[in-house]
Design a protein around this motif. Structure first.
Motif, PDB file in Angstrom:
ATOM      1  N   HIS A 238       0.809  -1.212   0.000  1.00  0.00           N
ATOM      2  CA  HIS A 238       0.000   0.000   0.000  1.00  0.00           C
ATOM      3  C   HIS A 238       0.847   1.269   0.000  1.00  0.00           C
ATOM      4  CE1 HIS A 238       0.693   1.358   4.167  1.00  0.00           C
ATOM      5  NE2 HIS A 238       0.696   0.075   4.519  1.00  0.00           N
ATOM      6  N   GLY A 239       0.215   2.375  -0.405  1.00  0.00           N
ATOM      7  CA  GLY A 239       0.857   3.679  -0.370  1.00  0.00           C
ATOM      8  C   GLY A 239       0.471   4.444   0.879  1.00  0.00           C
ATOM      9  N   GLY A 240       0.738   5.767   0.835  1.00  0.00           N
ATOM     10  CA  GLY A 240       0.440   6.608   1.990  1.00  0.00           C
ATOM     11  C   GLY A 240       1.614   7.474   2.403  1.00  0.00           C
ATOM     12  N   GLY A 241       2.509   7.746   1.457  1.00  0.00           N
ATOM     13  CA  GLY A 241       3.632   8.629   1.759  1.00  0.00           C
ATOM     14  C   GLY A 241       4.577   8.103   2.815  1.00  0.00           C
ATOM     15  N   TRP A 242       4.620   6.791   3.010  1.00  0.00           N
ATOM     16  CA  TRP A 242       5.461   6.105   3.994  1.00  0.00           C
ATOM     17  C   TRP A 242       5.011   6.359   5.443  1.00  0.00           C
ATOM     18  CZ3 TRP A 242       7.692   9.353   0.247  1.00  0.00           C
ATOM     19  CH2 TRP A 242       8.233   8.683  -0.861  1.00  0.00           C
ATOM     20  N   VAL A 243       3.999   7.208   5.637  1.00  0.00           N
ATOM     21  CA  VAL A 243       3.596   7.579   7.003  1.00  0.00           C
ATOM     22  C   VAL A 243       2.174   7.142   7.356  1.00  0.00           C
ATOM     23  CG1 VAL A 243       5.151   9.562   7.045  1.00  0.00           C
ATOM     24  CG2 VAL A 243       2.781   9.888   6.314  1.00  0.00           C
ATOM     25  N   GLU A 244       1.424   6.671   6.390  1.00  0.00           N
ATOM     26  CA  GLU A 244       0.059   6.229   6.654  1.00  0.00           C
ATOM     27  C   GLU A 244      -0.326   5.141   5.653  1.00  0.00           C
ATOM     28  OE1 GLU A 244      -2.438   9.629   6.284  1.00  0.00           O
ATOM     29  OE2 GLU A 244      -1.929  10.001   4.183  1.00  0.00           O
ATOM     30  N   GLY A 245      -1.600   4.705   5.704  1.00  0.00           N
ATOM     31  CA  GLY A 245      -2.072   3.664   4.807  1.00  0.00           C
ATOM     32  C   GLY A 245      -2.163   2.324   5.509  1.00  0.00           C
ATOM     33  N   ASP A 246      -2.808   1.370   4.829  1.00  0.00           N
ATOM     34  CA  ASP A 246      -3.060   0.055   5.418  1.00  0.00           C
ATOM     35  C   ASP A 246      -3.219  -0.971   4.303  1.00  0.00           C
ATOM     36  OD1 ASP A 246      -5.220  -2.078   6.556  1.00  0.00           O
ATOM     37  OD2 ASP A 246      -4.062  -1.222   8.217  1.00  0.00           O
TER      38      ASP A 246
END
Length: 293
Positions: A73-81
């Motif tokens: 998954h993505g999320g700018g390395w700081v979020e996501g699941d």
């Protein structure tokens, strides 16, 4: 007479048992129970709460033939699941029904808590556990990464720089950053590119001016070699976070190295798309898998 009858019965019984044993031995490969389709959710691969993966196992799997998709998954390395990748699962199960699918969570970065090498270490740990559980899961040591955004970056970075055993046979990047030394990030003129550049600096604790080599070492564009696995690239030319140069330059580098690759740049699209272009992505991914994995 009684003795002779008993002797005949005993002889017949032994012969029957031998025939039965031979028959069972000959038929053994075909008489094994076929494994049913199953899924195992939230498997821990480390002590941290975020170190978990889900695995979807196909019917009739074997350690010789059942290759594995790893979705990041993505999320700018700081979020996501890992649940962010769930829409890929039905399509992959339909088009590649004999393959296993793994969706992973990794430890999320924060200011001063760098994703590199932390998140690469998590991918290493996932693959190490998949190998350790190979016989339990009945899967092969053959992998393909499909990632979006930061997850695509991690999939490429691992495949190009850390896959020492060459177990990765394919990698797909959907809007993944490829080059942190891109002038669009080093000397940004767009506010959104500046935002991403500042975020990378904040979460790594390293500025480009202080340590350009750190940025080079964590850029798929700079670490890729001629031994890289076939790579599929999708980007939008109006992406506010990932300049089109990230895909264009990566495609050119792969061509230069002779690495099998395909590149699509969607006109008018940003950091993701729907409709006809999404269908096009699906069809191209399907064809690339059939040809290379």
């Amino acid at each position: 007479m009684q003795y002779k009858i008993n002797k005949i019965i005993i002889t017949f019984s032994i012969s029957a048992l031998l025939l039965l044993f031979i028959s069972c031995t000959d038929d053994a490969p075909n008489s094994e129970i076929e494994l049913e389709k199953s899924e195992i959710i939230d498997v821990s691969y480390g002590d941290h709460a975020e170190q978990k993966y889900d695995i979807y196992l196909p019917k009739g799997r074997t350690t010789q033939a059942t290759k594995v998709f790893i979705l990041v998954h993505g999320g700018g390395w700081v979020e996501g699941d890992k649940k962010d990748m769930k829409d890929f699962i039905p399509e992959l199960q339909q088009e590649s029904p004999d393959y296993a699918i793994v969706t992973i969570n990794y430890r999320l970065a924060s200011q001063g808590n760098s994703p590199f090498p932390m998140q690469i270490d998590d991918i290493k740990a996932v693959i190490a556990q998949l190998k350790a559980k190979k016989d339990e899961y009945q899967i092969a040591n053959n992998y393909a990464f499909i990632g979006t955004s930061a997850g695509a970056h991690l999939g490429m970075l691992y495949s190009y720089s850390y896959d020492t055993n060459k177990d990765v046979e394919m990698v797909c990047s959907i809007v993944g950053p490829t080059n942190f030394t891109d002038n669009a990030y080093v000397n940004p003129t767009e506010l959104t590119y500046l935002f991403l550049a500042l975020q990378i600096q904040a979460i790594t604790g390293v500025s480009f001016e202080q340590n350009s080599q750190f940025y080079i070492a964590n850029s798929p564009y700079h670490v890729v070699t001629e031994d890289a696995p076939p790579t599929l690239l999708f980007y939008g030319d109006e992406d506010p976070l990932i300049p089109s140069s990230q895909g264009i330059d990566m495609h050119a580098k792969l061509d230069e190295l002779g690495v099998t690759n395909e590149f699509t740049l969607y006109s008018g699209e940003g950091h993701g798309w729907e409709g006809a272009n999404l269908l096009d992505t699906t069809e191209k991914l399907r064809a690339f898998i059939q040809a290379n994995f």
